[in-house]
Design an enzyme around this catalytic site. Structure first.
Site, PDB file in Angstrom:
ATOM      1  CB  SER A 136      -0.932   0.017   1.221  1.00  0.00           C
ATOM      2  OG  SER A 136      -0.177  -0.097   2.417  1.00  0.00           O
ATOM      3  CD  GLU A 140      -2.149  10.734  15.593  1.00  0.00           C
ATOM      4  OE1 GLU A 140      -1.101  10.550  16.230  1.00  0.00           O
ATOM      5  OE2 GLU A 140      -3.117  11.397  16.013  1.00  0.00           O
ATOM      6  CG  HIS A 191      -0.998   3.901   4.412  1.00  0.00           C
ATOM      7  ND1 HIS A 191      -1.593   3.331   5.530  1.00  0.00           N
ATOM      8  CD2 HIS A 191      -0.640   2.879   3.596  1.00  0.00           C
ATOM      9  CE1 HIS A 191      -1.604   2.013   5.375  1.00  0.00           C
ATOM     10  NE2 HIS A 191      -1.033   1.712   4.219  1.00  0.00           N
TER      11      HIS A 191
END
Length: 251
Positions: A34, A213, A217
Site C-alpha cells: 500500500s 492519524e 501511509h
C-alpha cells in the site's frame, strides 16, 4: 566529385543525422504494498509513492503500478498477481520490488516467514531476468515512529536486512528506502514529519470526517518525497532508465 554534388551529399548527411532512432518503449512494473500502490478516490489524500513516480519519465516509459494494499510477497504470488506481471515482461523492462510491511507482521494473514520472504524475492529476480528484464529491490519505506528523544526508530530491521542480503547474493540493484526514508523523517522531525503522512483533523477532509492519524501511509507530499528518493537512486545507480527521466526545460 563536382562541387554541387559534394554539397548535396553533405546536405543529405546532415538531414539524415538529424533523425535519431526513437528509444524502444519499455514498461516499469511496480510490485509491492500500500505504500506504493494507486489509491481509490475514496482514500484520498492517501497516496502511494508509485503515483507521482509515474510522471517523472518521458513518453518512452510506461509505469504499470501493480502494487496492492495489504499484500506480501506470498499473497502477491498466491493471488497470481506476479504471474500476470512476468507473463508480460519483455527485454529492457524493469521490475521495482518493494515488500516487507505485510510480510513481517505475524498477526496478519499476509505474514511470510523470513525464509519464504527471501525465496520469493529470489523468484521475482530470477524470473524477471529470464525475460531479460531488470529487477530492482527496494527495502520497505519507514513508518513515522520516533522514540522519546525524538529519534526515528527502525520498524523494518529484519525484513529490510533480508532484502539487502538478497540484493547482495543476486547482485541486484538495491534502493535502500528504509534507511533513506528514515533520514528524511529524521530531518523533518517528530512533529513536522506529520506533513508527509495521512494525518487529518476531524472535519478536515470529507473522506475522513472523524479525522485520521496514520503513520504508515503517505499524503501527496510524502508520496512525492519518496518518489524523489527513488528517482535519485535510479540516477546514482546509473541504471539505463535514468536516461528516460524527463529533463527540465531550459528557460
Amino acid at each position: 566529385m563536382p562541387y554541387p554534388f559534394r554539397f548535396s551529399a553533405l546536405l543529405l548527411l546532415v538531414v539524415l543525422g538529424s533523425f535519431t532512432t526513437p528509444p524502444v518503449k519499455i514498461t516499469v512494473y511496480l510490485i509491492g504494498d500500500s505504500t506504493m500502490s494507486i489509491k481509490q478516490v475514496k482514500a484520498y489524500p492517501e497516496t502511494g509513492w508509485g503515483m507521482p513516480f509515474a510522471y517523472f519519465f518521458d513518453e518512452s516509459v510506461t509505469v504499470d503500478n501493480r502494487a496492492q494494499n495489504g499484500r506480501s510477497t506470498r499473497t502477491f504470488i498466491e493471488e497470481n498477481r506476479w504471474q500476470s506481471v512476468v507473463g508480460n515482461l519483455k527485454e529492457g523492462d524493469y521490475v521495482f520490488i518493494q515488500f516487507g510491511h505485510n510480510d513481517e507482521v505475524k498477526s496478519k494473514k499476509s505474514y511470510t516467514t523470513e525464509d519464504e520472504f527471501q525465496k520469493n524475492l529470489n523468484r521475482f529476480i530470477r524470473e524477471s531476468r529470464s525475460k531479460k528484464a531488470i529487477p530492482v529491490l527496494l527495502t520497505p519505506v519507514a513508518r513515522r515512529q520516533f522514540d522519546t528523544a525524538g529519534k526515528i526508530e527502525d520498524t523494518h530491521t529484519v525484513y529490510a536486512e533480508l532484502t539487502r542480503s538478497v540484493a547482495r547474493s543476486t547482485n541486484a540493484p538495491l534502493i535502500d528506502m528504509s534507511r533513506q526514508s528514515m533520514d528524511v523523517l529524521q530531518t523533518f522531525g517528530p512533529e513536522t514529519s506529520r506533513l508527509l503522512f495521512l494525518q487529518l483533523a476531524p472535519g478536515e477532509h470529507p473522506n475522513y470526517p472523524d479525522g485520521k492519524e496514520d503513520n504508515t501511509h503517505f499524503n501527496e507530499l510524502g508520496a512525492r518525497k519518496m518518489a524523489e528518493l527513488v528517482l535519485s537512486n535510479i540516477k546514482s545507480l546509473q541504471l539505463d532508465l535514468a536516461n528516460r527521466i524527463v529533463k527540465p526545460q531550459s528557460k
